[in-house]
Design a protein around this motif. Structure first.
Motif, short mmCIF file in Angstrom:
data_model
loop_
_atom_site.label_atom_id
_atom_site.label_comp_id
_atom_site.label_asym_id
_atom_site.label_seq_id
_atom_site.Cartn_x
_atom_site.Cartn_y
_atom_site.Cartn_z
N LEU A 8 0.83 -1.20 0.00
CA LEU A 8 0.00 0.00 0.00
C LEU A 8 0.87 1.26 0.00
CD1 LEU A 8 -2.85 1.25 0.23
CD2 LEU A 8 -2.56 1.15 2.70
N ILE A 9 1.91 1.26 0.81
CA ILE A 9 2.80 2.42 0.86
C ILE A 9 3.54 2.57 -0.47
CG2 ILE A 9 4.92 3.27 1.93
CD1 ILE A 9 3.78 2.33 4.60
N LYS A 10 3.92 1.47 -1.09
CA LYS A 10 4.60 1.54 -2.39
C LYS A 10 3.71 2.21 -3.43
CE LYS A 10 6.89 -1.44 -5.75
NZ LYS A 10 7.32 -2.80 -6.06
N GLY A 12 1.22 4.19 -2.78
CA GLY A 12 1.06 5.57 -2.34
C GLY A 12 2.24 6.43 -2.75
N ILE A 13 3.45 5.87 -2.65
CA ILE A 13 4.65 6.60 -3.06
C ILE A 13 4.60 6.89 -4.55
CG2 ILE A 13 7.15 6.43 -3.32
CD1 ILE A 13 7.14 4.66 -0.79
N VAL A 14 4.15 5.92 -5.33
CA VAL A 14 4.06 6.13 -6.78
C VAL A 14 3.09 7.27 -7.09
CG1 VAL A 14 3.26 5.10 -8.94
CG2 VAL A 14 4.69 3.78 -7.39
N GLY A 15 1.94 7.27 -6.42
CA GLY A 15 0.97 8.34 -6.64
C GLY A 15 1.49 9.70 -6.20
N LEU A 16 2.11 9.74 -5.02
CA LEU A 16 2.65 11.00 -4.53
C LEU A 16 3.80 11.49 -5.40
CD1 LEU A 16 2.58 10.32 -0.70
CD2 LEU A 16 1.22 12.01 -1.93
N ALA A 17 4.65 10.58 -5.86
CA ALA A 17 5.75 10.99 -6.74
C ALA A 17 5.21 11.57 -8.04
CB ALA A 17 6.67 9.80 -7.02
N GLY A 18 4.15 10.98 -8.55
CA GLY A 18 3.53 11.52 -9.77
C GLY A 18 2.96 12.91 -9.54
N LEU A 19 2.25 13.08 -8.42
CA LEU A 19 1.66 14.39 -8.12
C LEU A 19 2.73 15.46 -7.88
CD1 LEU A 19 -1.27 13.42 -5.74
CD2 LEU A 19 -1.46 14.49 -7.98
N THR A 20 3.74 15.13 -7.10
CA THR A 20 4.76 16.13 -6.80
C THR A 20 5.60 16.46 -8.04
OG1 THR A 20 6.29 14.43 -5.99
CG2 THR A 20 4.92 15.56 -4.36
N THR A 21 5.88 15.45 -8.87
CA THR A 21 6.63 15.70 -10.09
C THR A 21 5.84 16.59 -11.04
OG1 THR A 21 7.79 13.59 -9.86
CG2 THR A 21 7.82 14.61 -12.03
N ALA A 120 8.41 10.71 3.66
CA ALA A 120 8.16 9.82 4.80
C ALA A 120 7.81 8.42 4.32
CB ALA A 120 7.04 10.38 5.68
N GLY A 121 6.99 8.31 3.31
CA GLY A 121 6.62 7.00 2.77
C GLY A 121 7.80 6.27 2.16
N THR A 122 8.66 7.02 1.48
CA THR A 122 9.85 6.41 0.88
C THR A 122 10.79 5.91 1.96
OG1 THR A 122 9.64 7.85 -1.05
CG2 THR A 122 11.76 6.79 -0.71
N ILE A 123 10.97 6.69 3.01
CA ILE A 123 11.82 6.25 4.12
C ILE A 123 11.24 4.98 4.75
CG2 ILE A 123 12.63 6.85 6.44
CD1 ILE A 123 12.75 9.79 5.39
N TRP A 124 9.93 4.96 4.97
CA TRP A 124 9.28 3.77 5.54
C TRP A 124 9.51 2.56 4.62
CZ3 TRP A 124 6.35 2.24 9.73
CH2 TRP A 124 5.66 1.04 9.58
N HIS A 125 9.28 2.74 3.32
CA HIS A 125 9.43 1.65 2.37
C HIS A 125 10.87 1.12 2.35
CE1 HIS A 125 9.02 -0.77 -1.23
NE2 HIS A 125 10.03 -0.10 -1.76
N LEU A 126 11.83 2.03 2.30
CA LEU A 126 13.23 1.59 2.28
C LEU A 126 13.61 0.90 3.57
CD1 LEU A 126 14.95 4.63 0.56
CD2 LEU A 126 14.50 2.38 -0.42
N TRP A 127 13.11 1.40 4.69
CA TRP A 127 13.46 0.82 5.98
C TRP A 127 12.92 -0.60 6.11
CZ3 TRP A 127 16.88 1.90 9.52
CH2 TRP A 127 16.79 1.27 10.76
#
Length: 137
Positions: A8-10, A12-21, A120-127
């Motif tokens: 789910l976080i992965k 979410g990261i894809v969606g947020l990366a698309g929006l921020t980009t 924050a989501g990317t840090i969580w995912h990587l961790w």
């Protein structure tokens, strides 16, 4: 349970990366069309927007890779920390400017909050998924 949360976080990261980009690209276009302020202010805004675009690309490349390299993971972790810090600071700055000038630019605050959430989501995912590759030393 944790695997479902990571998935789910992965996404979410894809969606947020698309929006921020997309938001950063639109800001770059706006700055180029309508440069406003001192040269250092324009350069700083272009630099941060370019950083957000670069992080979106690095995030996309990382999430698509079958076996990401340790160097890319470290780069993504440092970039995510930067996104978290810049997003939080930008949101606070937006509220400060709204209080001082009376001009609330809610879209800018939302993009900054999305940046912080992406970091924050990317840090969580990587961790939780890449922990053996992420080391302090």
């Amino acid at each position: 349970m944790l695997n479902n949360l990571n998935t789910l976080i992965k996404y979410g990261i894809v969606g947020l990366a698309g929006l921020t980009t997309l938001g950063a690209l639109l800001i770059i276009v706006f700055i180029v069309i309508n440069p406003e302020g001192e040269v250092w202010w324009i350069a700083a805004r272009l630099l941060v927007a370019s950083y957000v675009v670069a992080m979106g690309v690095v995030t996309g490349l990382h999430l698509r890779a079958a076996t990401p390299s340790a160097r890319r993971i470290e780069l993504l972790l440092l970039g995510a920390i930067g996104l978290l810090a810049l997003g939080a600071a930008g949101a606070v700055w937006g509220f400060h400017m709204a209080e001082v000038t009376g001009d609330l630019e809610a879209w800018a605050i939302m993009i900054n909050l999305f940046m912080a959430a992406q970091g924050a989501g990317t840090i969580w995912h990587l961790w939780h998924s890449e922990r053996p590759a992420v080391s302090v030393t």
